[in-house]
Scaffold this motif. Structure first.
Motif, short mmCIF file in Angstrom:
data_model
loop_
_atom_site.label_atom_id
_atom_site.label_comp_id
_atom_site.label_asym_id
_atom_site.label_seq_id
_atom_site.Cartn_x
_atom_site.Cartn_y
_atom_site.Cartn_z
N PHE A 283 21.54 -1.04 0.01
CA PHE A 283 21.76 0.41 -0.02
C PHE A 283 21.68 0.97 1.39
O PHE A 283 22.50 1.82 1.79
CB PHE A 283 20.71 1.05 -0.92
N HIS A 284 20.72 0.50 2.18
CA HIS A 284 20.59 0.95 3.57
C HIS A 284 21.83 0.58 4.38
O HIS A 284 22.32 1.37 5.19
CB HIS A 284 19.34 0.34 4.21
N ALA A 285 22.33 -0.64 4.15
CA ALA A 285 23.53 -1.09 4.87
C ALA A 285 24.74 -0.24 4.49
O ALA A 285 25.57 0.11 5.34
CB ALA A 285 23.80 -2.56 4.58
N ALA A 286 24.84 0.11 3.20
CA ALA A 286 25.97 0.95 2.75
C ALA A 286 25.91 2.33 3.41
O ALA A 286 26.94 2.88 3.82
CB ALA A 286 25.93 1.08 1.23
N CYS A 355 23.77 10.99 5.91
CA CYS A 355 23.71 9.56 5.57
C CYS A 355 22.32 8.97 5.81
O CYS A 355 22.17 7.74 5.87
CB CYS A 355 24.74 8.78 6.38
N SER A 356 21.32 9.81 5.93
CA SER A 356 19.98 9.32 6.23
C SER A 356 19.40 8.52 5.08
O SER A 356 19.58 8.87 3.90
CB SER A 356 19.06 10.51 6.55
N ARG A 357 18.65 7.47 5.41
CA ARG A 357 18.00 6.65 4.38
C ARG A 357 16.94 7.43 3.62
O ARG A 357 16.68 7.15 2.46
CB ARG A 357 17.36 5.41 5.01
N SER A 358 16.33 8.39 4.27
CA SER A 358 15.37 9.26 3.59
C SER A 358 15.12 10.48 4.47
O SER A 358 15.09 10.38 5.70
CB SER A 358 14.05 8.53 3.34
N LEU A 359 14.97 11.61 3.83
CA LEU A 359 14.62 12.84 4.53
C LEU A 359 13.27 13.31 4.00
O LEU A 359 13.11 13.50 2.80
CB LEU A 359 15.68 13.93 4.30
N HIS A 360 12.30 13.45 4.92
CA HIS A 360 11.01 14.00 4.55
C HIS A 360 11.00 15.49 4.88
O HIS A 360 11.87 15.99 5.59
CB HIS A 360 9.89 13.26 5.28
#
Length: 450
Positions: A283-286, A355-360
């Protein structure tokens, strides 16, 4: 009596005309970008009071400040092995610039114990950041001034990030906006130095890096931009030198860990996914591939406007077959084929956020102050203002939903997608007008004359 009536009628008409002029002027203050300095001055004064009220009336919430102070205290005590610097929340994961800046705050606030003083210092940072942002908006002259109310007083989350949480993200962004102001003044070397300093506080600034690289190539060509890139790299080496001499691998792996995993419980944008998908490397690579594809499309079709191939940017500007249009402040102006510093940098960062892997929650400040420009840099009809304001409101609501929900994270992605679509189509080149060949024009004219 009739004369008095006519006089009263004339007086009433004059008063009505005066009211109409006042109303038109008030509307112009709210709608005309030329009034941005006036509105910005009023909002900055109001923000001073708002921040003081928040500090005195809203309880401070401890999240990372104590950990920051513990991390820099280790350095103050002589620890130069980066792997040994840690706090209650875990190991130190920020570059060396963070250490030096927060070490200054550590000493200024009595080893981090004077929280109220730290809040006042961050309130000053908030106002400085706002002034830098307003200076950019004054130069772009694109956004209606009424929108800035939503960028200032109406955002609870941003005030919280600055003066109630004391995160390092605002520090990095304030330095970044100072660098952008220098770019707008054609001070590219100083701008690159400040850009690198911002990266050394937090790595999210690298989301602006693709846009900056494009601008440097456009302005100087490959050989000309190498000295600017060397400035960025050299500052990183100088700041990290004490730690590089002791444990270079430890410093690089801790402070520039691009593969770091994020905790699912804090995510704002991917709550609707199962946790196993959220943590999956595929998922991170995508997401990375999507990010790179978006950058490529924008670079080829929205940032690059020369008749030559994009590879021509590698040449010296004087040697290009078709001279590149000069860089301007704003986005693309089709009449002159010009490109904009602000458009390229802000859109580069926005693509990375999408496209961030996570937003805090503290990551909201990464792009919050750029949203008005991104939404209003494209032509806006009268009826289109309300949907854009609504989009700002929904984004704010998503970031104020704690903990995040399936609905809030999905809504945030929808808003980001709509923002990208209006950026893509709003900056598209107009269709070429069909004109008849010159050889046919005389015949057409003579037939019409007959």
């Amino acid at each position: 009596r009739s004369g008095r009536k006519r006089g009263a009628g004339a007086g009433g008409a004059a008063m009505a005309a005066g009211l109409r002029r006042a109303w038109r002027q008030r509307r112009a203050v709210l709608m005309e970008p030329g009034y941005t300095p006036l509105v910005a001055a009023c909002l900055c004064l109001a923000e001073g009071g708002v921040n003081l009220w928040v500090i005195r009336r809203v309880p401070y919430t401890e999240i990372d400040w104590k950990a920051y102070m513990q991390e820099v205290e280790g350095f103050a005590n002589g620890t130069l092995d980066y792997t040994q610097l840690k706090g209650d929340t875990g190991p130190l994961v920020y570059p060396a610039g963070f250490v030096y800046i927060f070490l200054g705050l550590y000493y200024a606030t009595g080893r981090g114990t004077d929280i109220r003083l730290a809040q006042y210092l961050f309130a000053g940072l908030y106002l400085l950041n706002l002034l830098l942002v307003f200076r950019i908006y004054c130069r772009t002259n694109k956004v209606p001034p009424y929108v800035f109310f939503f960028m200032c007083c109406a955002s609870y989350r941003i005030h919280s990030i600055f003066v109630l949480r004391l995160f390092n993200d605002p520090v990095a962004m304030a330095i970044l906006f100072l660098a952008i102001n220098l770019f707008l003044e054609e001070r590219w070397s100083w701008g690159c130095l400040l850009f690198s300093l911002a990266v050394s506080v937090k790595m999210n600034i690298l989301l602006f890096a693709p846009g900056l690289l494009f601008l440097l190539l456009q302005r100087f060509g490959l050989l000309g931009c190498i000295p600017k890139l060397c400035i960025c790299a050299l500052l990183q080496v100088i700041l990290g030198l004490p730690f590089l001499l002791v444990n270079p691998v430890g410093y690089l792996t801790r402070s520039f860990d691009l593969g770091r995993q994020f905790q699912f419980k804090w995510t704002v944008n991917w709550r609707f996914l199962p946790e196993e998908v959220f943590q999956n490397r595929a998922f991170h690579a995508a997401l990375l591939l999507t990010h790179l594809a978006g950058l490529g499309l924008f670079a080829l079709h929205r940032w690059h406007r020369s008749k030559e191939s994009i590879l021509a940017l590698l040449k010296d500007p004087a040697e290009r077959k078709h001279p590149s249009p000069p860089l301007t402040v704003n986005n693309i102006l089709w009449e002159g084929g010009q490109q904009g510093i602000v458009f390229v940098l802000f859109s580069s960062n926005f693509l990375g956020v999408c496209c961030s892997r996570s937003l805090h929650y503290q990551f909201y400040v990464w792009y919050f102050h750029t949203l008005p420009y991104l939404l209003w840099c494209t032509p806006t009809a009268k009826l289109a203002h309300m949907p854009k304001v609504l989009l700002l409101g929904v984004i704010e609501l998503c970031w104020n939903t704690y903990p995040s929900t399936v609905c809030s994270s999905l809504s945030l992605h929808i808003c980001h997608g709509l923002g990208l679509l209006q950026l893509w189509y709003g900056t598209a080149p107009p269709p070429a007008l069909h004109t008849p060949p010159p050889s046919r024009r005389p015949a057409a004219i003579s037939k019409k004359a007959q």
